[in-house]
Enzyme design. Structure first.
Site, PDB file in Angstrom:
ATOM      1  N   SER A 127     -11.727  -0.888   2.201  1.00  0.00           N
ATOM      2  CA  SER A 127     -10.620  -1.711   2.690  1.00  0.00           C
ATOM      3  C   SER A 127     -11.108  -3.072   3.159  1.00  0.00           C
ATOM      4  CB  SER A 127      -9.930  -1.011   3.860  1.00  0.00           C
ATOM      5  OG  SER A 127      -8.988  -1.855   4.488  1.00  0.00           O
ATOM      6  N   TYR A 151      -7.239  -8.002   0.488  1.00  0.00           N
ATOM      7  CA  TYR A 151      -6.124  -8.755   1.039  1.00  0.00           C
ATOM      8  C   TYR A 151      -6.476 -10.225   0.863  1.00  0.00           C
ATOM      9  CZ  TYR A 151      -3.999  -4.751   3.441  1.00  0.00           C
ATOM     10  OH  TYR A 151      -3.386  -3.561   3.731  1.00  0.00           O
ATOM     11  N   THR A 177      -3.916  -5.778  -3.013  1.00  0.00           N
ATOM     12  CA  THR A 177      -2.732  -5.207  -2.377  1.00  0.00           C
ATOM     13  C   THR A 177      -1.664  -6.274  -2.206  1.00  0.00           C
ATOM     14  OG1 THR A 177      -3.974  -3.475  -1.246  1.00  0.00           O
ATOM     15  CG2 THR A 177      -1.866  -4.090  -0.293  1.00  0.00           C
ATOM     16  N   LYS A 289      -1.871  -3.200  -6.376  1.00  0.00           N
ATOM     17  CA  LYS A 289      -1.381  -2.085  -5.560  1.00  0.00           C
ATOM     18  C   LYS A 289      -0.097  -2.499  -4.837  1.00  0.00           C
ATOM     19  CE  LYS A 289      -2.998   1.124  -1.950  1.00  0.00           C
ATOM     20  NZ  LYS A 289      -2.032   0.843  -0.863  1.00  0.00           N
ATOM     21  N   HIS A 313       2.865   1.646   0.414  1.00  0.00           N
ATOM     22  CA  HIS A 313       1.971   1.540   1.573  1.00  0.00           C
ATOM     23  C   HIS A 313       2.194   2.692   2.544  1.00  0.00           C
ATOM     24  CE1 HIS A 313      -0.949  -1.565   2.892  1.00  0.00           C
ATOM     25  NE2 HIS A 313      -0.818  -0.992   4.071  1.00  0.00           N
TER      26      HIS A 313
END
Length: 417
Positions: A127, A151, A177, A289, A313
């Site tokens: 992540s 991100y 994402t 995503k 999510h």
């Protein structure tokens, strides 16, 4: 002996000696046990959803609407659950979803998950909001498969640096994402006044990034070093000091880091042109995503995206959003030959089976492994993975499926159709 029977046998034999599983094998008990172990702030962050949490309930309701229709007398003794994604053959169609702030569950955080991932061969998607730098996790994993979830910061140089670092530490895909360009309305966190990033949690990728750190050398987000005026602020300062020591940053730099992260965290104006720019930044496969609409799937494929992940999510962003499982068939159809993966609401091996039957090439597991982490660190994550895969194996066998190719749309039926 098959994977499912082997796991069953191990648990039953241990039971003869009075030993119960350290990690419950059903989700309801797993979640309750983790709730008792975690802090109120940590549990709220992991368990909570957006608004009234109707999307979270819709995700589960969608799984419950689909029923499995077994075929019998197929003469199956063993099942092959391997799958090939982007040139890598994986032992199962399971991945560990990117989840931020894993330190909310356990002090070893991402490193513990990386160990479990390596032990089971199940890929771990690092992540952007990790509690451990990607390089540290990669070192633990050695040659085990890993991806990186991105991100997109408002600082493009930091974004490029993340991508380069992911390539350098052996990540095999970039997962962009799309559904968190703004933080959703999450009452469980809001009611506690708790945003972990303000305490320096979940920003290890940034604190370890050379570009992000270089920005701190030119900024001063903390004009005063006077002592905090309240006990609560004193606790926050303590947290920042502890976190800063891990990255050789003093309190002043940690305050500057938190302020810079909050100011640059994500791009509300992210557009399709940025996807094309990402394609120019890396040769790695790119997955998007958060795709829930067929038209978005077609646009993505047209821009050279290699795969899609159908996800809402986990119900954390929009209250009243379409259930991810309900969106899956349309996205699969629109994506053509591009592989479509799935997450949101997955709680068991039977859930994995249903998502595969509706067209997913693989499935990402989220909250269950975090709860395993809370209960027993790396061993707890491994237990959850093995339980899910054991149930998937048994479900395939009982449904008459010898391989993932047999897990198709004919194997499930919707109660609403």
């Amino acid at each position: 002996m098959s994977l499912g029977r082997s796991r069953q046998t191990r648990l039953y034999v241990r039971g003869l000696g009075g030993e119960k599983p350290r990690v419950p094998t059903d989700f309801a008990r797993l979640e309750r046990a983790a709730h008792e172990k975690m802090t109120p702030r940590g549990y709220a962050y992991v368990a909570g959803g957006a608004g009234l949490e109707t999307t979270m309930r819709a995700n589960r309701a969608a799984f419950e609407r689909y029923t499995i229709v077994p075929r019998v007398l197929r003469g199956l003794d063993r099942r092959d659950s391997s799958v090939t994604l982007f040139g890598r053959t994986l032992p199962s169609p399971l991945l560990l979803a990117p989840i931020g702030v894993l330190e909310a569950a356990h002090s070893e955080a991402d490193l513990a998950v990386a160990k479990a991932s390596a032990a089971t061969g199940v890929p771990f998607v690092f992540s952007s909001q990790a509690s451990s730098p990607m390089e540290a996790c990669a070192k633990v994993m050695k040659d085990a498969p890993r991806w990186f979830q991105l991100y997109w910061s408002t600082d493009d140089d930091v974004t490029r640096s993340f991508v380069k670092r992911a390539e350098a530490c052996g990540c095999e895909a970039i997962v962009l994402t799309l559904d968190t360009t703004l933080l959703g309305w999450r009452p469980r966190d809001l009611n506690l006044g708790s945003l972990p990033f303000l305490r320096g949690q979940g920003i290890a990728q940034y604190l370890s990034d050379p570009v992000f750190r270089a920005r701190l050398d030119r900024e001063d987000a903390s004009p005063s070093e006077s002592p905090p005026r309240s006990p609560a602020l004193a606790l926050v300062a303590r947290d920042l000091v502890v976190k800063g020591r891990q990255f050789d940053l003093d309190l002043k730099k940690m305050r500057a880091a938190v302020a810079r992260f909050v100011g640059t965290y994500s791009r509300p104006d992210l557009s399709w042109d940025d996807v094309s720019r990402l394609r120019e930044m890396t040769r790695l496969p790119i997955l998007l995503k958060g795709v829930l609409h067929g038209d978005d799937a077609r646009e993505a494929v047209g821009r050279g995206v290699n795969g899609l992940i159908v996800s809402n999510h986990g119900g954390r962003q929009i209250d009243g959003e379409v259930a991810a499982l309900d969106a899956l068939p349309d996205v699969v159809e629109a994506a053509g030959a591009a592989p479509v993966l799935f997450d949101s609401g997955v709680r068991s091996g039977a859930d994995v089976f249903k998502a595969l039957a509706l067209g997913a090439r693989a499935v990402l597991l989220g909250r269950p492994y975090v709860y395993g982490l809370a209960l027993a660190g790396a061993d707890g994550v491994r237990d959850v993975i093995e339980n899910v895969l054991a149930e998937l194996d048994l479900t395939m066998g009982l449904a008459g499926c010898g391989s993932l190719a047999d897990v198709n749309r004919a194997m499930v039926r919707s109660s609403s159709s």
